[in-house]
Design an enzyme around this catalytic site. Sequence first.
Site, short mmCIF file in Angstrom:
data_model
loop_
_atom_site.label_atom_id
_atom_site.label_comp_id
_atom_site.label_asym_id
_atom_site.label_seq_id
_atom_site.Cartn_x
_atom_site.Cartn_y
_atom_site.Cartn_z
N GLY A 152 1.38 -38.25 21.99
CA GLY A 152 0.37 -37.46 22.68
C GLY A 152 0.29 -37.87 24.14
O GLY A 152 1.27 -38.34 24.72
N SER A 153 -0.90 -37.74 24.70
CA SER A 153 -1.04 -37.97 26.13
C SER A 153 -1.22 -39.46 26.45
O SER A 153 -1.57 -40.26 25.57
CB SER A 153 -2.25 -37.19 26.64
OG SER A 153 -3.42 -37.72 26.06
N GLY B 14 -3.23 -42.28 24.29
CA GLY B 14 -2.35 -43.36 23.82
C GLY B 14 -2.90 -44.73 24.21
O GLY B 14 -2.91 -45.67 23.41
N GLU C 227 4.32 -42.70 21.67
CA GLU C 227 5.19 -41.86 22.49
C GLU C 227 4.28 -41.00 23.35
O GLU C 227 3.47 -40.24 22.81
CB GLU C 227 6.08 -40.95 21.63
CG GLU C 227 7.12 -41.68 20.81
CD GLU C 227 8.14 -42.43 21.64
OE1 GLU C 227 8.25 -42.18 22.86
OE2 GLU C 227 8.83 -43.27 21.06
N GLN D 282 -5.17 -25.66 28.42
CA GLN D 282 -3.91 -26.12 29.03
C GLN D 282 -3.52 -25.19 30.18
O GLN D 282 -3.01 -25.65 31.21
CB GLN D 282 -2.80 -26.16 27.96
CG GLN D 282 -1.46 -26.65 28.49
CD GLN D 282 -1.49 -28.09 29.00
OE1 GLN D 282 -2.00 -28.99 28.33
NE2 GLN D 282 -0.97 -28.32 30.20
N GLU E 104 1.96 -35.86 34.91
CA GLU E 104 2.55 -34.92 33.96
C GLU E 104 1.67 -33.67 33.89
O GLU E 104 0.46 -33.77 33.67
CB GLU E 104 2.65 -35.55 32.58
CG GLU E 104 3.40 -34.68 31.60
CD GLU E 104 3.54 -35.31 30.23
OE1 GLU E 104 2.55 -35.88 29.73
OE2 GLU E 104 4.65 -35.24 29.67
P1 ADP Z 1 -2.46 -33.38 23.89
O1 ADP Z 1 -3.09 -33.07 25.19
O2 ADP Z 1 -0.98 -33.32 23.86
O3 ADP Z 1 -3.12 -32.72 22.72
P2 ADP Z 1 -3.85 -35.78 23.14
O4 ADP Z 1 -3.45 -37.17 23.45
O5 ADP Z 1 -5.15 -35.28 23.59
O6 ADP Z 1 -2.66 -34.92 23.73
O7 ADP Z 1 -3.75 -35.50 21.59
C1 ADP Z 1 -2.76 -36.05 20.76
C2 ADP Z 1 -3.37 -36.38 19.42
O8 ADP Z 1 -4.34 -37.41 19.59
C3 ADP Z 1 -4.10 -35.21 18.77
O9 ADP Z 1 -3.87 -35.24 17.38
C4 ADP Z 1 -5.53 -35.51 19.08
O10 ADP Z 1 -6.42 -34.95 18.16
C5 ADP Z 1 -5.56 -37.02 18.98
N1 ADP Z 1 -6.68 -37.65 19.68
C6 ADP Z 1 -7.39 -37.19 20.73
N2 ADP Z 1 -8.36 -38.05 21.10
C7 ADP Z 1 -8.25 -39.12 20.27
C8 ADP Z 1 -8.92 -40.38 20.16
N3 ADP Z 1 -9.91 -40.72 20.97
N4 ADP Z 1 -8.52 -41.24 19.20
C9 ADP Z 1 -7.50 -40.92 18.38
N5 ADP Z 1 -6.82 -39.78 18.44
C10 ADP Z 1 -7.18 -38.87 19.37
#
Ligand code: ADP
Length: 475
Positions: free
Chosen positions: A223-224, A228, A245, A326, A377
């Site tokens: 994810g982001s 992360g 990642e 987005q 990004e």
């Molecule tokens: P994107 O912008 O690509 O969705 P995110 O990092 O926001 O990237 O999301 C990636 C994953 O992380 C998703 O499954 C999202 O629900 C989860 N996520 C978002 N916030 C949290 C958090 N605070 N703790 C754990 N997981 C999270």
Amino acid sequence: MKPFANLIAGEPVAIGDVSRNINPSDTNDVVGEFAKGGVEDVKAALAAARAALPAWSRATAQARSDVLAKAGAEVLARKEELGELLAREEGKTLPEAIGEATRAGQILQFFAGEALRLQGEKLPSMRPGIDAEVTREPVGVVGMITPWNFPVAIPAWKIAPALAFGNTVVLKPAELTPMLAWQLVDILNRAGLPKGVLNLVMGKGSVVGPAIIDGVDALTFTGSVPTGRAIAQQAIGRMIKIQLEMGGKNPLVVLDDADLDTAVNAAVNGAFFSTGQRCTASSRLIVTEGIHDRFVEGVRAAMTALKVDNALKAGVQMGPVVDEKQLETDLRYLEIGDREGAKRTGGDRLNRETPGHYLSPTLFTETHNDMRINREEIFGPVASVIRVKNYDEALAVANDTEFGLSSGICTTSLKHATHFKRNAEAGMVMVNTPTAGVDYHTPFGGRKASSYGSREQGRYAVEFYTTVKTAYINA
Ligand code: ADP
């Protein structure tokens, strides 16, 4: 329409709140309603995964392999149907979506083989009469948090090695794209997984995510960067194994001696396919002076010819942005680029027959590497051209980023290609091929802020999903 339930201990669980999965190509189309799980669901899933662990970790390699092979065969047999669902929920074009479903099936089958090939080592000891032995054991209950941009490939490349090597799983897919994760878990359950080995809890990341991290032995995330980093803090607090990642700001270097068509194709594919929503997308096109104008002209011609429309329509080459949020982020970055003085082609909101989040491909030229559009990004169909004098400057600019996922070069010079391969600060290097688009049997991952922990995919996945035991035997 019946909502899709969380799947815990092999069963659908009672549904409370639901969230709607909306087609980004046609916002009137609801792909499905999905349970929004809470902390109690996560607790039940963790308990189920924990209870299933002793038997699954000792199941025969053949039993694990059989489930993965059977599930892989079903995914491959249903790749058109799953691909269509994927294109509807995520917005990548139908051929891209069928390709992703195919890849998920291939990954399951690859790890069906890997389950049979788990290896150890036996070494002579330093001491007389003793054998030293190294074996691999499952890590335990693995938590998985996945993003929306590859709704089935990423869950597949995490779940398959986890199961192959005897772990049990709690998966939380992205809120925007739960459909393919649900289908994958359903397919694996029906392929014969014992109850509790694989559990799905859908819901809000900030609620479900932390609850998962609280109870697992290892956590894998894609994810982001900000999410992360937050996850890493929590996971390290519990001293569990983690694999992250995250983002990229991937460079594609184009040298004067490059084949122009190869370079233009690599740039257009890398920057705009899958609507630029790939962590390996080419967002910085670093181009030497002698080819700069011809290259820019070629990219502009190719990108403006790309057919942007509903992902399900035949002949469409770029689908919509995944959602309104987005799209707003993308548009904000376009404004930032304009304000920073970059020259822009494209980046217009488009209206199509069906209401969706359409944006035309965007190319910024006359940019420099210090601009925000070249450092952060964006995760949309946006690329920048950075003009450089020569190869040395190109390499320096390519490496001048906090990220290090994929790094590409287009050149016909063996010397420069080889030097770049050795000196690019990235987990993956691409020569005369787009920075995005990888095989499923080779390691995937990056350096610097892009990744943390061991690599995903291929034989290297064993590092994360197993832990090593050393035994000394006096016999
Ligand atoms: P994107 O912008 O690509 O969705 P995110 O990092 O926001 O990237 O999301 C990636 C994953 O992380 C998703 O499954 C999202 O629900 C989860 N996520 C978002 N916030 C949290 C958090 N605070 N703790 C754990 N997981 C999270």
